[in-house]
Design an enzyme around this catalytic site. Structure first.
Site, PDB file in Angstrom:
ATOM      1  N   ARG A 252       3.159   5.494   5.490  1.00 14.12           N
ATOM      2  CA  ARG A 252       2.607   4.043   5.045  1.00 14.12           C
ATOM      3  C   ARG A 252       2.825   2.995   6.189  1.00 14.12           C
ATOM      4  NH1 ARG A 252       5.418   4.199  -0.983  1.00 14.12           N
ATOM      5  NH2 ARG A 252       4.462   6.114  -1.511  1.00 14.12           N
TER       6      ARG A 252
ATOM      7  N   ARG B  67      13.115   2.278   4.522  1.00 16.67           N
ATOM      8  CA  ARG B  67      11.756   2.088   4.663  1.00 16.67           C
ATOM      9  C   ARG B  67      11.183   2.497   5.865  1.00 16.67           C
ATOM     10  NH1 ARG B  67       9.334  -1.201   1.105  1.00 16.67           N
ATOM     11  NH2 ARG B  67      11.174  -1.845   0.118  1.00 16.67           N
TER      12      ARG B  67
ATOM     13  N   GLU C 192      15.849   2.001  -5.459  1.00 17.02           N
ATOM     14  CA  GLU C 192      14.699   2.914  -5.770  1.00 17.02           C
ATOM     15  C   GLU C 192      14.753   4.292  -5.304  1.00 17.02           C
ATOM     16  OE1 GLU C 192      10.770   1.154  -5.696  1.00 17.02           O
ATOM     17  OE2 GLU C 192       9.940   3.239  -6.129  1.00 17.02           O
TER      18      GLU C 192
ATOM     19  N   SER D 152      10.105   6.714  -8.750  1.00 20.62           N
ATOM     20  CA  SER D 152       9.055   6.080  -9.540  1.00 20.62           C
ATOM     21  C   SER D 152       8.165   6.876 -10.225  1.00 20.62           C
ATOM     22  CB  SER D 152       8.264   4.982  -8.512  1.00 20.62           C
ATOM     23  OG  SER D 152       7.436   4.122  -9.405  1.00 20.62           O
TER      24      SER D 152
ATOM     25  N   ARG E 239      15.682   9.332   0.979  1.00 19.33           N
ATOM     26  CA  ARG E 239      16.718   8.079   0.391  1.00 19.33           C
ATOM     27  C   ARG E 239      17.601   9.134  -0.538  1.00 19.33           C
ATOM     28  NH1 ARG E 239      12.840   3.093  -1.915  1.00 19.33           N
ATOM     29  NH2 ARG E 239      12.097   2.426   0.069  1.00 19.33           N
TER      30      ARG E 239
END
Length: 414
Positions: A261, A276, A348, A351, A388
RNA sequence: GGACAGUUGGGUGAGUUGGCUGAAACCACAUCCCUGCUAAGGAUGCGUACUCGUAAGGGUACCGAGGGUUCGAAUCCCUCACUGUCCGCCA
């Protein structure tokens, strides 16, 4: 894509639903008008084509019978010429419609709480109590440095910022987590797939990343290929433009892939550490489901991801996203947020979304329901984000001397 | 990367001297009929999408994708993609 016929017939209801996602009614009115315009343009064009076709048939007949065709030829030529502007109008109407329609987000479920951002998300439950430390817990980057686990500098040297290198024990832990996740998902009935990490534009459009979010994707130069931002793209599109049999449903798939990303628009956020990154590992679950069964499967997927965190001994909370925080394709999303004692925050880590027929309409994934073909529901969810999880283990399993304990369930994978 | 061949409906596979082919035939599938015994025979139906219509039933588009020639293209021309085979190269 949303159901345009539904929009046309239930405008007020549709408009109210999309307000939750911050879409104004002008956009929808525009969409409705574009849809009407396309239908009108097509009707005119098709009538002209029908005329042309029948005259052409006559033409062939005349030729065979040796009749004079000069008069007919004149008529048919005139009609052909008259069709040019109609064709142009239809093409333009279609372009205009899809430019808007493909950029309109999915309807949220009625049960989705109203709200504008993550502040309005609703915590459903907490799982496991955070550990009480008798020293000040460190953040993962400090632990990474002490243990030599993450080489941020060399990641940047090899690529650019937001890339990093896992070393030694951490690299093995990453691999162990991937295997643990895949095995657990397989036990729940998900078939393991190993898929291409690049997909073409049609697939990205099927799951909703294109055309609206192109700036967040890495595109391969000179090729119709993008690095996948999530395994949701290849897994869901496995059945792109296919018609499944009802007894094939549900199709449950899982796969490990790196995810790429650009993080456009996140400049400055989470620049420290490994939260991130431009490239991160994730194990994904995807379900292709019968519309009547998708709610049950959704619950199962949430439970599965939560169970994995619990098995690792990681405290987390289950959060229902409000309308404003819902992703583009999702009708409903539940996030799992893991406790990070170093940051003193829940972050988070998974999801899970039900997109209902939003992706299947774009990707043309249907199933035979008796004689009719119906759109399936597609669901996706992380189980789990690997990097994560590694961070969460580091922070939750840290000792006062900076060493890190290994969760019991992972030992057999190391 | 070079050369040649191919890409048709759920499957196999006709059709490539342009119209009567949205597409034969066979298989699979569905319903019905006959019959009865370990299965066979017969009838009918059976692609996808959009659109008009209460419906019956029409219309349009699609024979890998896109464009072109033509009154008319699965059939001719161009570009691209993919598959196969041979050569080259390579983990």
């Amino acid at each position: 894509m949303i159901d345009l016929k539904y929009l046309q017939n239930n405008f007020n209801e549709a408009s109210a639903k999309l307000q939750k996602k911050g879409v104004d009614s002008e956009t929808l009115e525009n969409l409705q008008n574009l849809f009407k315009r396309l239908k009108g343009a097509n009707a005119k064009l098709e009538a002209a084509k029908a005329e042309q076709n029948s005259m052409s048939k006559l033409f062939g007949q005349y030729m065979r019978e040796g009749k004079d065709i000069t008069e007919l030829k004149a008529k048919v030529d005139a009609n052909k010429e008259a069709m040019v502007p109609l064709q142009e109008a239809a093409r333009e109407a279609e372009e205009a419609l899809y430019a808007v329609a493909l950029a309109v987000p999915n309807f949220p479920d009625d049960s989705v709480p109203a709200g504008t951002d993550e502040e309005d998300n609703v915590e459903l439950r907490k799982v496991l109590e955070p550990r009480v430390f008798d020293f000040a817990p460190k953040e993962h980057w400090a632990l990474a440095e002490e243990n030599g686990w993450i080489d941020f500098e060399r990641g940047v040297k090899l690529a650019k910022s937001r890339f990093s290198v896992l070393r030694g024990e951490a690299a093995r832990m990453e691999r162990a987590l991937i295997n643990f996740f895949l095995d657990t998902n397989a036990q729940k009935g998900f078939e393991e797939l190993c898929v291409p990490f690049m997909n073409n534009a049609q697939m990205l459009q099927g799951t909703g990343q294109l055309p609206k979010f192109e700036e967040d994707l890495f595109k391969i130069e000179e090729e119709d290929l993008y690095l996948i931002p999530t395994a949701e793209v290849p897994l869901t599109n496995m059945y792109n433009d296919e018609i499944l049999l009802a007894d094939q449903l549900p199709v449950l798939m899982t796969g490990y892939t790196p995810c790429f990303r650009k993080e456009a628009g996140s400049a400055g956020r989470d620049t420290r550490g490994m939260i991130r990154q431009h490239q991160f590992d994730k194990v994904e679950m995807v379900a292709i489901a019968h519309p009547d069964k998708s709610d049950d499967i959704f619950e199962m997927m949430v439970q599965n991801a939560s169970d994995i965190l619990a098995a690792l001994g990681l405290p987390h909370r289950v959060v229902e996203l409000c309308g404003g925080d819902l992703g583009f394709s999702a009708a409903r999303t539940i996030d799992l947020e893991v406790w990070l004692p170093g940051q003193n925050k829940y972050r988070e880590i998974s999801s899970i979304s039900n997109t209902r027929d939003f992706q299947s309409r774009r990707a043309k994934i249907r199933f035979k329901d008796g004689k009719k073909n119906r759109l399936v529901h597609t669901l996706n969810g992380s189980a789990l984000a690997v990097g994560r999880t590694l961070i969460a283990i580091m922070e939750n399993y840290q000792n006062e001397d900076g060493s890190i304990a290994i969760p019991e369930v992972l030992k057999k994978y190391l």
